[in-house]
Design an enzyme around this catalytic site. Structure first.
Site, PDB file in Angstrom:
ATOM      1  N   HIS A  86       0.836  -1.203   0.000  1.00  0.00           N
ATOM      2  CA  HIS A  86       0.000   0.000   0.000  1.00  0.00           C
ATOM      3  C   HIS A  86       0.872   1.255   0.000  1.00  0.00           C
ATOM      4  O   HIS A  86       1.825   1.335   0.763  1.00  0.00           O
ATOM      5  CB  HIS A  86      -0.899  -0.032   1.234  1.00  0.00           C
ATOM      6  N   GLY A  97       4.493  22.053  11.074  1.00  0.00           N
ATOM      7  CA  GLY A  97       5.720  21.319  11.384  1.00  0.00           C
ATOM      8  C   GLY A  97       6.886  21.636  10.478  1.00  0.00           C
ATOM      9  O   GLY A  97       6.810  22.532   9.640  1.00  0.00           O
ATOM     10  N   HIS A 125      10.228  13.806   8.898  1.00  0.00           N
ATOM     11  CA  HIS A 125      10.690  13.155  10.129  1.00  0.00           C
ATOM     12  C   HIS A 125      11.500  11.930   9.710  1.00  0.00           C
ATOM     13  O   HIS A 125      11.084  11.177   8.839  1.00  0.00           O
ATOM     14  CB  HIS A 125       9.475  12.746  10.968  1.00  0.00           C
ATOM     15  N   ALA A 163       9.497   8.694  10.601  1.00  0.00           N
ATOM     16  CA  ALA A 163       8.016   8.707  10.522  1.00  0.00           C
ATOM     17  C   ALA A 163       7.486   9.478   9.321  1.00  0.00           C
ATOM     18  O   ALA A 163       6.273   9.568   9.123  1.00  0.00           O
ATOM     19  CB  ALA A 163       7.421   9.285  11.806  1.00  0.00           C
ATOM     20  N   GLY A 164       8.378  10.053   8.486  1.00  0.00           N
ATOM     21  CA  GLY A 164       7.941  10.734   7.262  1.00  0.00           C
ATOM     22  C   GLY A 164       7.070  11.946   7.534  1.00  0.00           C
ATOM     23  O   GLY A 164       7.462  12.862   8.259  1.00  0.00           O
TER      24      GLY A 164
END
Lengths: 298, 298
Positions: B81, B162, B167, B170-171
């Protein structure tokens, strides 16, 4: 928690103070919600809509009897609506998480207690009655309070509970269990009353139509439209979409189309869901696929 | 009490102990109900369905971030996915007594707190996004985690909240608000895949059809049937009955009829009520005429 609805009808619709006092007494019972009540002065009759579980509902109905019997004397009661009793009719209706069997049990339990506590004879009706001649409210009520003593003396008309003669001031009461009733009207694109009457005759049980349909044709004078006015007494067995489609087809015979339909008052969600399933040809649908039902569950 | 639904998708579907721990953490939040969660190992992805009011939902989503960021490292993540983030997407959906505006506010509030507390860049999507190029999840996610650093450096792709770089593990996360989605399939009385594909093209937004329809044609090999498979993304503006009737009419062009349709998963009650109103031509219907709604009110 299971929800049962009860819609007691009493023979008092002209003294608001009496009706309000009964409403207040019902509201005092924990576990019962009084959803609605209204009075009709020309009918001299009031209708209460209550919901709750069996035990608190029973308590509320007994409270309603207590107040009504103290205030209403049928010997001096006049009104347009046919009536047999001070508390005339008390149906119990399964709504959510309650079965028809539970409503039948509740009807008999309340009937027995009404007879015992107040000395009022009680006839069971609809699903609570095992006697085909005594299922229909109209059959039981025929003759009304004024003819009750004679009727009760006739073979086959001993009450299901209580004394074999009428209560002096309160007559008799009809208690039972039934499916939720849907009041449904279809307005035709015509002013021809005869077309509405013919369609009504085609679809109603009494003249060969659907088992759970009562229907009549009317003229809406202010809009100059003919209307087929219906009560659907069991939407599971005679669903609303089948009635609608049949009215539509019958109307076509006379070159008439449907202008609109109208739900009068309340309709159970399942009746609408059934129509959506039918028209959208939804296969294998389950009620717990409805988001709101999922949110209620755990 | 208003009910908002949230369906966070995380990039972990192979370690049940991790997914179960997140589910347990969500269940600890008072005022939030975890309705469902499921994992797909080949997608390496899990989907949670939560419901509650805004404040407890926010708390639950932050808890989910905390656990997921500790456990998931996208640098070593593989799955079929597409994904951009460890917590990939978090939609908020108005269900009962909540408006879309409230969901948009909640999305922005959660997005701001996620950026502040975890240093994860957040893109707003769907109703929460004011930027037409950044409404569709697919557009935002294109390039995935692996292409994220380059994409974020491109003009127009600074995040809404942000840091301006991904990140490390964590992207980025996509947070927004949308209407409930209805997964709806119509099976045709034919094995001709080309017919299903032509109908899908006729009704979907991307090729000129209805604004809130995504559709594709498939072959159900085991039943030898062609299927039009759809997502209805706004049932108020593109109602299910209009889509059904259009599919039916398009199918007739090819001499094909509808065998059945199918709701996959959940559907809001209002979508079914809308279909019943349409087909039964009910005029002036109000939601509080539904018995169950009346019972909920006071």
């Amino acid at each position: 928690m299971p929800i049962i609805e009860s819609i007691p009808n009493i023979s008092e619709g002209r003294r608001p103070e009496v009706v309000n006092a009964i409403a207040a007494a019902i509201r005092e019972i924990p576990g019962v919600r009084l959803l609605d009540f209204s009075s009709d002065a020309s009918h001299n009759r009031s209708v209460f809509t209550l919901a709750g579980d069996a035990a608190p509902l029973k308590e509320a109905i007994l409270r309603l009897f207590e107040h009504t019997l103290r205030e209403v004397d049928l010997r001096v009661h006049e009104g347009e609506h046919p009536r047999l009793g001070a508390v005339d009719v008390v149906p119990f209706v399964p709504i959510e998480g309650a079965t028809m069997d539970e409503c039948v049990r509740l009807a008999k339990d309340v009937a027995s207690e009404v007879a015992r506590r107040f000395g009022v004879p009680v006839y069971l009706y609809e699903e609570a009655s095992a006697n085909p001649a005594r299922k229909n409210l109209e059959d039981i009520r025929r003759g009304e309070f004024e003819g009750l003593a004679a009727k009760m003396a006739t073979e086959g008309w001993a009450p299901d509970f209580g004394p074999s003669t009428p209560h002096e001031s309160a007559g008799a009461t009809v208690i039972g269990a039934r499916m939720p009733l849907i009041a449904y009207n279809i307005n035709l694109n015509t002013d021809r009353l005869d077309v509405a009457k013919k369609i009504a005759a085609a679809i109603r049980q009494s003249s060969g139509g659907f088992r759970y349909v009562k229907a009549a044709g009317f003229k809406l004078e202010d809009r100059n439209l003919a209307q087929v006015s219906m009560n659907l007494t069991n939407y599971e067995k005679t669903p609303i979409f089948r009635v609608f489609e049949t009215v539509k087809r019958e109307a076509e015979r006379y070159g008439v189309s449907i202008l609109e339909s109208e739900i009068v008052g309340l309709i159970p969600a399942a009746a609408l869901h059934g129509a959506a399933e039918y028209y959208l040809q939804i296969a294998g649908f389950k009620p717990d696929q409805i988001l709101e039902n999922k949110l209620k569950g755990d």
